[in-house]
Write a protein that holds these residues in place. Structure first.
Motif, short mmCIF file in Angstrom:
data_model
loop_
_atom_site.label_atom_id
_atom_site.label_comp_id
_atom_site.label_asym_id
_atom_site.label_seq_id
_atom_site.Cartn_x
_atom_site.Cartn_y
_atom_site.Cartn_z
N ILE A 146 41.71 58.81 38.85
CA ILE A 146 42.53 58.26 39.93
C ILE A 146 42.41 56.74 39.96
O ILE A 146 41.32 56.19 39.92
N HIS A 147 43.54 56.07 39.95
CA HIS A 147 43.59 54.62 40.15
C HIS A 147 44.40 54.38 41.42
O HIS A 147 44.97 55.32 41.99
N SER A 148 44.48 53.14 41.84
CA SER A 148 45.32 52.85 42.98
C SER A 148 46.03 51.53 42.77
O SER A 148 45.44 50.54 42.36
N VAL A 181 46.06 44.65 41.93
CA VAL A 181 44.77 45.15 41.45
C VAL A 181 44.71 46.66 41.53
O VAL A 181 45.54 47.30 42.17
N CYS A 182 43.70 47.19 40.86
CA CYS A 182 43.39 48.61 41.03
C CYS A 182 42.47 48.71 42.23
O CYS A 182 41.47 48.01 42.32
N ALA A 183 42.82 49.59 43.17
CA ALA A 183 42.07 49.65 44.42
C ALA A 183 41.32 50.96 44.58
O ALA A 183 41.02 51.38 45.69
N PHE A 185 38.00 52.92 42.69
CA PHE A 185 37.01 52.79 41.63
C PHE A 185 37.31 53.79 40.51
O PHE A 185 37.44 54.98 40.75
N CYS A 186 37.42 53.26 39.27
CA CYS A 186 37.87 54.14 38.20
C CYS A 186 36.99 54.04 36.96
O CYS A 186 37.35 54.55 35.91
N GLY A 187 35.86 53.38 37.04
CA GLY A 187 34.97 53.31 35.89
C GLY A 187 34.37 51.92 35.76
O GLY A 187 34.54 51.06 36.62
#
Ligand SMILES: [Cu+2]
Lengths: 312, 131
Positions: A146-148, A181-183, A185-187
């Motif tokens: 999951i990204h945001s 941004v990616c909101a 946490f994905c790694g």
């Protein structure tokens, strides 16, 4: 000082350039001022209560104070805020013909596809261009985790969930260069997963959309960089329009030279930085899904970088 | 009791209704049921029709029903709470104190639940989106 470090105009909900972010901004201002007024009111009441002689209020008056200021007033204020905020939470209106941009979050970069009308979508990466004043429909999905998707100055965030397509409709109001941004946490390199946003005049955008489809002239050139790109097998993952390289595993590099960042908003895309990234992506972005080439001589990395920089 | 001279038959119908710990939880229960109903209604109607209803008749009906239940129990509690007696706190183990305490508590809960139901219903109606 630490707070001031957060101030900027290209990635901030306090510097809105889109319709949704603007109404959120005013809601924030209203709430801030309202909270301040209520704090002053409560403080004054507490001060007066502490400084007035005992039994200044009888039981009935006290109860009435609690009823009006403690129950009725907050209910009315909250209802008013709810009635103001709820319509803002509705998706913006859009028509079937509106520009659709599909963005896939992948560890740790963004695959971007402009779908307008018939024909193949235009594929890009780590940069999103939108016309000002027109609704744009983002279709958001993810490949791995999951990204945001969040462009703070434009609209609220929207999760990108594997196996699901979420819609986010936005409308930019000001031209300029911004950041998203990616909101979620994905790694390892979640914090290095950003992208550039360019809001353009509609006519400039239309022209760009056409121009971007035409391959860069140097793509086909027989330069050393182009040859090395193929020799090292970069084309196993990367596509460059106008060549036979059409792999879709990593970011499309067709217009890498026009980017304003390298590695999804991680570094300025200078030839030097690009060469460093090519030889050891993992050192720049821990956990990046691109192999390192420690044996690659520096001048070869530079040659490839120089060729990529010319793809505009 | 409040008016011992009146016989059971002469009391109005609502005065014959008793209030207990069970009737105390009617307003919050209606609120909870309405909350669940909101989610179920949105999920089922979105799944069936694929988009948000233009006129959510069933949802508005359910909301009005929940509000009526809460209003009724609040009104009843208000009557019981006005049984003549000492000012609060109602902490003696007498019938009057028990009534007045339960009445007041139910009335306050009814007020809270009413607002709760309204605050649950507004987002459903205003956002009007199936995503
Ligand atoms: Cu991410």
């Amino acid at each position: 000082m630490i707070l001031l470090a957060g101030c900027n105009a290209h990635q901030s909900t306090l510097a809105p350039f889109g319709e949704e972010a603007r109404s959120t901004y005013w809601l924030t201002v209203t709430l801030g001022i309202g909270a301040l007024l209520i704090a002053v009111l409560v403080g004054t009441l507490a001060w007066r209560a502490a400084h007035s002689p005992g039994n200044a209020l009888d039981h009935r008056q006290g109860m009435r104070l609690i009823l009006w200021l403690g129950a009725v007033f907050p209910t009315v204020v909250l209802t008013a805020l709810l009635l103001f905020a709820l319509p803002e939470m509705r998706p913006l209106p859009s028509q079937p013909g509106d520009l659709t941009i599909r963005v896939d979050g992948e560890q740790f970069w963004w695959r971007v596809q402009y779908e307008s009308g018939r024909g193949e979508p235009l594929i890009g990466a780590n940069e999103v261009r939108i016309p000002v004043g027109r609704p744009v429909v983002f279709q958001l999905a993810a490949k791995d985790v999951i990204h945001s998707f969040w462009i703070p100055g434009l609209a609220g965030k929207m999760d990108m969930i594997p196996g699901r397509t979420n819609r986010l409709i936005v409308k930019a109001e000001k031209t300029g260069r911004f950041r998203g941004v990616c909101a979620e946490f994905c790694g390892l390199s979640h914090a290095l997963m950003a992208f550039d946003v360019v809001a353009m005049e509609p006519s400039a955008f239309d022209a760009w959309l056409v121009a971007a489809r035409t391959p860069a002239a140097v793509a086909r050139g027989r330069t050393r960089g182009a040859a090395l790109f193929a020799d090292y097998g970069c084309n196993a993952c990367h596509a460059v329009r106008g060549t036979e390289h059409d792999a879709r595993i990593g970011p499309d590099l067709s217009r890498y030279g026009a980017r304003t960042s390298l590695g999804a908003g991680t570094l300025p895309p200078t030839t030097g930085n690009t060469a460093t990234f090519i030889r050891d992506a993992d050192a720049v972005k821990p956990g990046a899904r691109m192999p390192s080439y420690p044996m690659m001589p520096e001048d070869e990395a530079h040659a490839i970088a120089a060729w990529l920089k010319e793809l505009k | 009791m409040s008016d011992p001279e009146r016989s059971e038959q002469h009391r109005k119908w609502h005065q014959q209704l008793r209030i207990t710990l069970w009737t105390l939880i009617i307003p919050p229960t209606a609120w909870a049921a309405h909350f669940l109903f909101s989610y179920l209604w949105a999920a089922i109607s979105c799944a069936k029709t694929g988009r948000f209803a233009t006129f959510p008749v069933l949802f508005v009906g359910g909301t009005v029903m929940a509000l009526l239940v809460i209003l009724f129990s609040g009104w009843l509690a208000w009557h019981k709470e006005r049984t003549p007696g000492d000012p609060p706190p109602h902490e003696d183990s007498t019938e009057v104190d028990r009534l007045r305490f339960l009445g007041k508590a139910t009335l306050l809960l009814a007020g809270l639940s009413f607002v709760g139901v309204v605050f649950t219903a507004l987002p459903v109606i205003f956002i009007g989106d199936c995503q």
